[in-house]
Enzyme design. Structure first.
Site, PDB file in Angstrom:
ATOM      1  N   HIS A  70      -1.518   8.848  -7.243  1.00 48.12           N
ATOM      2  CA  HIS A  70      -0.544   7.777  -7.056  1.00 48.12           C
ATOM      3  C   HIS A  70       0.773   8.326  -6.499  1.00 48.12           C
ATOM      4  CE1 HIS A  70       0.187   9.106 -11.207  1.00 48.12           C
ATOM      5  NE2 HIS A  70       1.402   8.609 -11.091  1.00 48.12           N
ATOM      6  N   ASN A 122       1.341 -20.059  -9.081  1.00 47.27           N
ATOM      7  CA  ASN A 122       1.639 -21.473  -9.275  1.00 47.27           C
ATOM      8  C   ASN A 122       3.118 -21.714  -8.975  1.00 47.27           C
ATOM      9  OD1 ASN A 122       2.854 -23.465 -11.449  1.00 47.27           O
ATOM     10  ND2 ASN A 122       0.794 -24.189 -10.944  1.00 47.27           N
ATOM     11  N   CYS A 155      -4.831 -24.092  -8.303  1.00 48.35           N
ATOM     12  CA  CYS A 155      -4.771 -24.748  -9.609  1.00 48.35           C
ATOM     13  C   CYS A 155      -4.800 -26.270  -9.495  1.00 48.35           C
ATOM     14  CB  CYS A 155      -3.518 -24.305 -10.360  1.00 48.35           C
ATOM     15  SG  CYS A 155      -1.985 -24.706  -9.492  1.00 48.35           S
TER      16      CYS A 155
END
Length: 174
Positions: A70, A122, A155
């Protein structure tokens, strides 16, 4: 260009395959780093085949080398692109948390590395004051955002929160 492509847990993760493919067609070197949640939506194998590179999901994936992968990915990145970016990972970045390899790479990036983030969540989550504080912090830290876009959300809601289309993300690369 050496690109670290981060993928987080969102239904929009399926678009990451097309994004990776388009980046490869443009002759970029693409290294994919996924959160565990992202693997619920798209498999690491799909992205490994498209990029011809191993995909990092957990720190256990780094056991192939003595080097912390990483850190090496962070050092070599010309661009750190996260698409889709979930509210969870956005919060980790903004608050300096590193619970996974993707967040660890973000924290290890040299200051000159360009960071481009394509949120997907959302609309209520996007509009929440905590999310907006995190976005403001990341902008202050030098991160760039593409999107989110408006439209029908997975959603069932309509509004702001969709990940930008692949063409728009590619356009933002300049």
């Amino acid at each position: 260009m050496n690109i670290v492509l981060g993928i987080t847990g969102s239904i929009a993760a399926y678009k990451a395959a097309e994004l990776a493919s388009q980046l490869m067609k443009r002759k970029h070197e693409v290294h994919v780093v996924m959160t565990r949640a992202a693997t619920e939506f798209i498999t690491p194998l799909t992205l490994q085949v498209l990029t011809r590179q191993p995909v990092l999901v957990t720190l256990d994936d780094e056991k192939q080398s003595w080097k912390p992968g990483h850190i090496e990915l962070a050092d070599q990145a010309d661009l750190f692109l996260v698409a889709p970016l979930s509210a969870d990972t956005l919060g980790n970045f903004a608050n300096g948390l590193a619970p996974d390899p993707l967040s660890s790479i973000y924290l290890a990036l040299p200051k000159a590395t360009r960071v481009l983030l394509a949120p997907a969540m959302n609309g209520k989550m996007w509009d929440h004051p905590a999310t907006q504080r995190n976005v403001a912090q990341l902008v202050k830290d030098g991160c760039e955002f593409v999107g989110p876009a408006e439209g029908e959300l997975a959603c069932g809601y309509e509004g702001l929160g969709r990940m930008s289309e692949v063409a728009e993300i590619l356009s933002a690369l300049g």
